[in-house]
Design a protein around this motif. Structure first.
Motif, mmCIF file in Angstrom:
data_model
loop_
_atom_site.group_PDB
_atom_site.id
_atom_site.type_symbol
_atom_site.label_atom_id
_atom_site.label_comp_id
_atom_site.label_asym_id
_atom_site.label_seq_id
_atom_site.Cartn_x
_atom_site.Cartn_y
_atom_site.Cartn_z
ATOM 1 N N TRP A 74 -10.908 2.031 9.134
ATOM 2 C CA TRP A 74 -10.960 2.986 8.581
ATOM 3 C C TRP A 74 -9.875 2.986 7.057
ATOM 4 N N LEU A 75 -9.477 1.774 6.789
ATOM 5 C CA LEU A 75 -8.750 1.367 5.772
ATOM 6 C C LEU A 75 -9.759 1.473 3.855
ATOM 7 N N ASP A 76 -9.468 1.803 3.427
ATOM 8 C CA ASP A 76 -9.983 1.491 1.776
ATOM 9 C C ASP A 76 -9.385 0.692 1.168
ATOM 10 N N GLY A 77 -10.047 -0.781 1.846
ATOM 11 C CA GLY A 77 -9.027 -1.717 0.822
ATOM 12 C C GLY A 77 -8.791 -1.776 -0.391
ATOM 13 N N LYS A 78 -10.090 -1.377 -1.152
ATOM 14 C CA LYS A 78 -9.480 -1.696 -2.447
ATOM 15 C C LYS A 78 -9.077 -1.170 -3.020
ATOM 16 N N VAL A 100 2.810 -11.773 -5.827
ATOM 17 C CA VAL A 100 1.983 -12.412 -5.396
ATOM 18 C C VAL A 100 0.364 -11.121 -5.699
ATOM 19 N N VAL A 101 -0.616 -11.223 -5.242
ATOM 20 C CA VAL A 101 -1.431 -10.483 -5.400
ATOM 21 C C VAL A 101 -2.675 -10.083 -4.612
ATOM 22 N N PHE A 102 -2.983 -8.761 -4.519
ATOM 23 C CA PHE A 102 -3.869 -7.744 -3.273
ATOM 24 C C PHE A 102 -5.416 -8.166 -3.718
ATOM 25 N N HIS A 103 -5.882 -8.705 -2.866
ATOM 26 C CA HIS A 103 -7.471 -8.815 -3.234
ATOM 27 C C HIS A 103 -8.432 -7.618 -1.821
ATOM 28 N N PRO A 104 -9.468 -6.805 -2.297
ATOM 29 C CA PRO A 104 -10.145 -6.227 -1.550
ATOM 30 C C PRO A 104 -10.748 -7.287 -0.557
ATOM 31 N N VAL A 105 -11.117 -7.126 0.825
ATOM 32 C CA VAL A 105 -11.740 -7.665 1.228
ATOM 33 C C VAL A 105 -12.061 -7.202 2.691
ATOM 34 N N TYR A 106 -13.227 -7.670 3.770
ATOM 35 C CA TYR A 106 -13.926 -7.653 4.627
ATOM 36 C C TYR A 106 -13.803 -8.424 5.641
ATOM 37 N N PHE A 107 -13.544 -8.032 7.145
ATOM 38 C CA PHE A 107 -13.446 -9.095 8.064
ATOM 39 C C PHE A 107 -13.491 -8.224 9.357
ATOM 40 N N THR A 108 -14.052 -9.516 10.248
ATOM 41 C CA THR A 108 -14.192 -8.871 11.607
ATOM 42 C C THR A 108 -13.429 -9.423 13.053
ATOM 43 N N CYS A 118 -13.728 -4.706 9.010
ATOM 44 C CA CYS A 118 -12.716 -4.035 9.022
ATOM 45 C C CYS A 118 -12.614 -4.170 7.348
ATOM 46 N N SER A 119 -12.387 -2.385 6.537
ATOM 47 C CA SER A 119 -11.919 -2.892 5.404
ATOM 48 C C SER A 119 -10.645 -3.338 5.296
ATOM 49 N N GLY A 120 -9.939 -4.301 4.342
ATOM 50 C CA GLY A 120 -8.695 -5.134 4.466
ATOM 51 C C GLY A 120 -8.218 -5.172 2.657
ATOM 52 N N ILE A 121 -7.021 -5.334 2.861
ATOM 53 C CA ILE A 121 -6.467 -6.554 2.017
ATOM 54 C C ILE A 121 -5.996 -8.079 2.202
ATOM 55 N N GLN A 122 -6.412 -8.956 1.418
ATOM 56 C CA GLN A 122 -5.504 -10.691 1.744
ATOM 57 C C GLN A 122 -4.533 -10.725 0.233
ATOM 58 N N VAL A 123 -3.698 -10.744 1.110
ATOM 59 C CA VAL A 123 -2.438 -11.783 0.171
ATOM 60 C C VAL A 123 -2.488 -12.641 -0.248
ATOM 61 N N TYR A 124 -2.568 -12.560 -1.683
ATOM 62 C CA TYR A 124 -2.400 -13.800 -2.704
ATOM 63 C C TYR A 124 -1.476 -14.340 -2.782
ATOM 64 N N VAL A 125 -0.500 -15.681 -2.340
ATOM 65 C CA VAL A 125 1.119 -16.036 -2.830
ATOM 66 C C VAL A 125 0.350 -17.051 -4.164
ATOM 67 N N THR A 126 1.350 -16.622 -5.550
ATOM 68 C CA THR A 126 0.795 -16.707 -7.206
ATOM 69 C C THR A 126 2.354 -17.203 -7.325
ATOM 70 N N ASP A 127 2.416 -17.367 -7.372
ATOM 71 C CA ASP A 127 4.189 -17.908 -7.374
ATOM 72 C C ASP A 127 5.924 -17.978 -6.029
ATOM 73 N N GLN A 152 2.555 1.729 1.915
ATOM 74 C CA GLN A 152 1.630 2.322 0.542
ATOM 75 C C GLN A 152 0.696 2.964 1.707
ATOM 76 N N ILE A 153 0.602 1.795 2.485
ATOM 77 C CA ILE A 153 -0.697 2.872 3.758
ATOM 78 C C ILE A 153 -0.736 3.910 4.652
ATOM 79 N N GLN A 154 0.317 3.756 5.041
ATOM 80 C CA GLN A 154 0.869 4.937 5.690
ATOM 81 C C GLN A 154 0.918 6.285 4.663
ATOM 82 N N LYS A 155 1.603 5.847 3.568
ATOM 83 C CA LYS A 155 1.003 6.935 2.106
ATOM 84 C C LYS A 155 -0.935 7.379 2.031
ATOM 85 N N MET A 156 -1.382 6.376 1.919
ATOM 86 C CA MET A 156 -2.905 6.577 1.638
ATOM 87 C C MET A 156 -3.503 7.369 3.427
#
Length: 394
Positions: free
Chosen positions: A265-269, A283-291, A302-311, A327-331
């Motif tokens: 049910w998550l809107d990943g983007k 950190v940067v967040f990017h939309p992703v799909y996974f099962t 699942c629609s989701g987000i991937q966490v990319y640590v940039t620094d 953020q997810i609880q709010k949305m």
């Protein structure tokens, strides 16, 4: 404090035991509490090293979560068995018993502990170590901890302290989420704060300094548990593990556990965009799909987000995890849920992970994540003064 050798290779406590076992175990019957991470720099299992000692006798093995050879998934309980190669008992500390019993310790003079941990409070190996220390103290047995590096170094400390009444297998001592300590240093702190104390000996690292991350040590990396495959996972774990207390998938059952968070049910983007607008450091967040192939949301897209640590130096895992939850609880207020207690009258898992009920009860309030994170930062900074007395390395 021990001094790091400039340019020298890091030796673990297991390496030092292999080189000079007589210094620590001469004439003793001993048990070994370990898992697949117990190995030397040259890829020898600590089990094999201990079994081949001529000056001491290995009489028992002890296994914690995931099993003596890492053969069990998270949360799977198991009972005692016999090691097929050595013919000695393997006592389970993740089944009927969570600590060695008097009967288990009867045939040993000492217990050797060799497990790679993450320096994170809710990683169950720390709890197993505390329970073993308490059992050894009660039985009058020696405990020898073979020290290993903190994978993220030993400088940063993050997160709030565990509150009284919230002790569990995922948090047993009043320390922050991230301790910034090696497991040997943690053992020193716990023993000093305990009564009765056990006869504790820490076999220290050689060549390690607090600013070293694991890849700099030259030591072989073995997954500490089945869902902790890489340093990328380790880096985010102390924040995204909080999602284990929710109805979202924390990425178990995928090749990126704890790096990917999502639900059908998550809107990943939209979630990724909203988090990126916050401009969180490192950190940067990017939309992703996974099962997921197992665990929560098994077999569901699942629609989701991937966490990319940039620094890595700027990234704050715990604070980031809190902002993600907020953020997810709010949305998705109608879909987002905290998981209920395992048993009637018990604590919810998010309370056990976070060390109290504040996250569950207040995170929905405007600005709560920042207030909680600021308070946690103050707690961690104050606690860091306490830990100074127990540090072994510069």
């Amino acid at each position: 404090m021990a001094h790091a050798k400039v340019g020298g290779a890091v030796l673990s406590g297991a390496d030092r035991l292999a080189a000079s076992a007589a210094s620590y175990l001469e004439g003793k019957r001993f048990g070994l509490l370990t898992n697949p991470t117990g190995m030397t720099r040259d890829f020898r299992s600590t089990i094999d090293v201990c079994a081949e000692l001529g000056s001491a006798k290995l009489t028992a093995l002890f296994a914690c979560e995931h099993g003596i050879r890492g053969e069990r998934q998270a949360g799977l309980l198991f009972e005692d068995e016999t090691d097929p190669a050595l013919g000695i008992p393997v006592f389970s500390l993740y089944g009927k018993h969570r600590a060695p019993t008097a009967d288990m310790l009867e045939a040993v003079d000492a217990v050797v502990f060799d497990i790679q941990d993450l320096g994170v409070r809710f990683y169950t190996y720390l709890t197993t170590l505390v329970y073993t220390m308490q059992a050894c103290a009660k039985a009058g047995k020696e405990l020898i901890v073979l020290d290993r590096p903190n994978p993220l170094g030993g400088v940063a400390v993050e997160g709030g302290l565990l509150r009284d009444g919230y002790q569990s297998m995922v948090g047993v001592w009043q320390v922050p989420f991230r301790t910034g300590m090696t497991i040997g240093e943690f053992a020193r702190l716990v023993n000093d704060q305990s009564e009765p104390k056990c006869r504790l000996q820490v076999v220290p690292l050689e060549g390690w300094s607090r600013r070293m991350e694991y890849p700099e040590t030259g030591l072989p990396w073995m997954m500490p548990s089945p869902n902790m495959p890489t340093m990328d996972t380790v880096r985010v774990y102390s924040g995204t593990c909080l999602f284990e207390g929710t109805n979202l998938s924390e990425g178990r059952g995928t090749t990126k556990p704890f790096e990917m968070i999502g639900a059908p049910w998550l809107d990943g983007k939209a979630t990724a965009d909203a988090l990126n607008r916050r401009g969180l450091p490192g950190v940067v967040f990017h939309p992703v799909y996974f099962t997921p192939m197992f665990s929560k949301q098994k077999g569901e897209l699942c629609s989701g987000i991937q966490v990319y640590v940039t620094d890595p130096q700027a990234y704050r895992a715990v604070r980031t995890g809190l902002y993600m939850l907020e953020q997810i609880q709010k949305m998705h207020p109608d879909q987002f849920q905290w998981l209920p207690p395992y048993k009637e009258g018990g604590k919810t898992f998010i309370d056990l992970l976070s060390g109290g009920d504040r996250v569950r009860l207040t995170l929905h309030e405007p600005g709560a994540a920042e207030r909680i994170a600021d308070d946690w930062d103050r707690e961690a900074a104050e606690w860091a003064k306490t830990r100074e007395a127990y540090l072994l390395y510069e």
